[in-house]
Design a protein around this motif. Structure first.
Motif, PDB file in Angstrom:
ATOM      1  N   SER A  43       0.840  -1.200   0.000  1.00  0.00           N
ATOM      2  CA  SER A  43       0.000   0.000   0.000  1.00  0.00           C
ATOM      3  C   SER A  43       0.872   1.245   0.000  1.00  0.00           C
ATOM      4  N   SER A  44       1.891   1.240  -0.809  1.00  0.00           N
ATOM      5  CA  SER A  44       2.815   2.363  -0.900  1.00  0.00           C
ATOM      6  C   SER A  44       2.318   3.399  -1.889  1.00  0.00           C
ATOM      7  N   PRO A  45       2.668   4.666  -1.665  1.00  0.00           N
ATOM      8  CA  PRO A  45       2.399   5.653  -2.707  1.00  0.00           C
ATOM      9  C   PRO A  45       3.384   5.402  -3.847  1.00  0.00           C
ATOM     10  N   MET A  46       2.870   5.279  -5.044  1.00  0.00           N
ATOM     11  CA  MET A  46       3.689   4.959  -6.210  1.00  0.00           C
ATOM     12  C   MET A  46       3.953   6.225  -7.011  1.00  0.00           C
ATOM     13  N   CYS A  47       5.216   6.438  -7.391  1.00  0.00           N
ATOM     14  CA  CYS A  47       5.631   7.607  -8.144  1.00  0.00           C
ATOM     15  C   CYS A  47       5.952   7.196  -9.580  1.00  0.00           C
ATOM     16  N   PHE A  48       5.374   7.918 -10.527  1.00  0.00           N
ATOM     17  CA  PHE A  48       5.556   7.619 -11.945  1.00  0.00           C
ATOM     18  C   PHE A  48       5.875   8.897 -12.716  1.00  0.00           C
ATOM     19  N   PRO A  49       6.485   8.783 -13.904  1.00  0.00           N
ATOM     20  CA  PRO A  49       6.539   9.946 -14.785  1.00  0.00           C
ATOM     21  C   PRO A  49       5.095  10.366 -15.099  1.00  0.00           C
TER      22      PRO A  49
END
Length: 125
Positions: A43-49
């Motif tokens: 349940s992590s915050p996911m970082c994307f372009p």
């Protein structure tokens, strides 16, 4: 701050998270976040372009952190709507699809329950 929410922010970031966001923006350009609901990356915050993760009508835009939009699924939002998300950074490997993985750090979601006054401002009461 969004005037529609009376200045109460649904998602904020610690200084450490903001520093990591700036580093990632320098390396990858504009970013976006999506709060993972489980499965492969917990349940992590996911970082994307920016634009790499497709959002749609089943997602809620919670706000921005470090100039990057932050989303969560509507279904998950129903469980979290009474809480402010506080995005932080801790040592370790991030989710396998999230950009911070190679940095030896990972984003982590902390939270706090909105006060009754904040809930009234957000029209949750």
């Amino acid at each position: 701050m969004n005037p529609q929410d009376g200045g109460v922010r649904k998602v904020i970031a610690t200084d450490a998270a903001l520093e990591l966001i700036e580093l990632l923006k320098k390396k990858h350009g504009p970013l976006m976040f999506h709060q993972s609901g489980g499965c492969c990356d917990g349940s992590s915050p996911m970082c994307f372009p920016a634009g790499e993760f497709l959002v749609g009508e089943s997602d809620v835009r919670m706000g921005e952190i470090g100039g990057a939009p932050f989303y969560m699924s509507k279904a998950q939002y129903e469980y979290w709507k009474y809480t402010q998300l506080i995005i932080d950074v801790v040592p370790g490997r991030g989710g396998m699809f999230s950009l911070e993985g190679p940095e030896g750090k990972r984003f982590l979601t902390r939270s706090r329950i909105f006060s009754e006054e904040e809930q009234r401002i957000l029209k949750l009461l």
